[in-house]
Enzyme design. Structure first.
Site, short mmCIF file in Angstrom:
data_model
loop_
_atom_site.label_atom_id
_atom_site.label_comp_id
_atom_site.label_asym_id
_atom_site.label_seq_id
_atom_site.Cartn_x
_atom_site.Cartn_y
_atom_site.Cartn_z
N GLY A 161 29.03 37.32 25.01
CA GLY A 161 30.07 37.94 23.85
C GLY A 161 29.77 39.23 23.32
N ILE A 193 31.18 33.38 28.39
CA ILE A 193 31.33 32.23 29.35
C ILE A 193 30.35 31.09 28.94
CG2 ILE A 193 31.10 31.72 31.86
CD1 ILE A 193 31.19 34.81 32.22
N TYR A 212 36.39 38.69 28.11
CA TYR A 212 35.29 37.88 27.89
C TYR A 212 34.10 38.51 28.51
CZ TYR A 212 35.84 36.59 32.86
OH TYR A 212 36.05 36.80 34.38
N CYS A 213 32.75 38.05 28.34
CA CYS A 213 31.53 38.54 29.14
C CYS A 213 30.59 37.33 29.06
CB CYS A 213 31.21 39.54 28.60
SG CYS A 213 30.86 39.49 26.72
N THR A 214 29.59 37.66 29.24
CA THR A 214 28.28 36.48 29.41
C THR A 214 28.31 35.69 28.32
OG1 THR A 214 27.50 37.92 31.04
CG2 THR A 214 26.32 35.96 30.35
#
Ligand SMILES: [Zn+2]
Ligand SMILES: [Zn+2]
Length: 314
Positions: free
Chosen positions: A184, A209, A180-182
């Site tokens: 995508g 997220i 995951y990241c902020t």
């Protein structure tokens, strides 16, 4: 005044990035939007703020641009402008993963399958055996992360591939892995990289997220989400919110970033308000005496000022 903040990306072949840059710059100026847009031959990555009407119009006109129809928008609110100005630039890449130096870049067509937010929530709720990997910079995870997430001890996201090539995650190559990241964008490349490195069962959190928070309420996310704008961090979890970050000086649990006010240092730290006052908004005695003896070194007039030194913004 209330503002709307947009975050988005799209990987798509852009033949002439300069033409899109000029289009985007003119559009943003006409609508009075501020923020940053990165454009390259591989796609577009942007974050902007403005009035609700202006951002609505921006989304509409951008989606009408040939090739940009499928942009997914992440929308949040702020109490005012969160960007000092508008920057629309052409870059070699919209995300720098740091694999290019060893030859070719990852093949973005080989990106991992998505896992939807509800599915990730279920993995947690059902206590399933899975590895969750944070594909961001270490300082972002300091203020908030998914429960049990693997955080890499790196200054920048682009250093992660090196660690993995050196065997950092060899023991989980056969396991169920979620990245995951902020928003995508970083996972699109990172998950493709993991697949190329022999990870057999990798999925990436669709929309990052940001979308997880919107669709699930954010349960199992601890702390807040780092953002590359003046808000610095925003809430994710409205089910059972918590604070995981600690004051650099006194270790009190607090969600507050500052940059050391010694302009020669500028280190980004978590710092509570009373320590901010006690230490003159600095990270150390050395920095505090430096700005007392040389006031010209003082970096900021306002107290909470954090520099977003982003290599990507979603
Ligand atoms: Zn403190
Ligand atoms: Zn310092």
């Amino acid at each position: 005044m209330k503002k709307t903040v947009l975050l988005y990306y799209l990987y798509t072949k852009i033949e002439e990035p300069e033409i899109l840059r000029d289009h985007q710059r003119a559009l943003c100026k006409r609508l009075g939007l501020k923020g940053r847009i990165l454009i390259s031959e591989e796609g577009i990555n942007g974050t902007l703020s403005g009035s609700k009407e202006a951002t609505d119009e921006y989304m509409k006109e951008t989606n009408e641009y040939p090739g940009l129809e499928s942009i997914e928008w992440k929308i949040s609110a702020s109490d005012g402008d969160v960007f000092p100005k508008l920057r629309v630039v052409v870059r070699d890449e919209v995300v720098t993963l740091g694999v290019k130096k060893s030859g070719k870049d990852v093949n973005i067509d080989n990106t991992a399958e998505y896992i939807e937010p509800e599915e990730l929530l279920n993995l947690y709720e059902n206590d399933e055996d899975f590895i969750i990997i944070d594909a961001r910079n270490e300082y972002e995870a300091r203020i908030g992360k998914f429960k049990n997430a693997k955080i890499f001890d790196v200054k920048a996201f682009r250093e992660i591939p090196e660690l993995i090539r050196n065997g950092e995650l060899d023991d989980v190559k056969d396991k169920q892995v979620v990245t995951y990241c902020t928003g995508g964008i970083r996972c699109e490349k990172f998950s493709a990289f993991l697949k190329e490195e022999g990870f057999k069962n990798v999925r990436q959190l669709h929309g990052g997220i940001h979308r997880y928070s919107d669709l699930t309420g954010g349960k199992h996310f601890e702390g807040e989400m780092y953002v590359f704008d003046g808000r610095v961090h925003i809430p994710v979890n409205n089910v059972d919110p918590s604070v995981i970050s600690e004051c650099y000086h006194c270790k009190e649990k607090v969600a507050r970033f500052i940059n050391c006010h010694n302009s020669k240092c500028n280190k980004q730290i978590i710092c509570c308000e009373s320590c901010s006052e006690k230490h003159d908004n600095t990270c150390s005695e050395a920095c505090q005496s430096a700005i007392q003896e040389h006031p010209e070194l003082r970096a900021y007039k306002n107290v909470e000022h954090v520099q977003a030194n982003a290599c990507s913004i979603a």
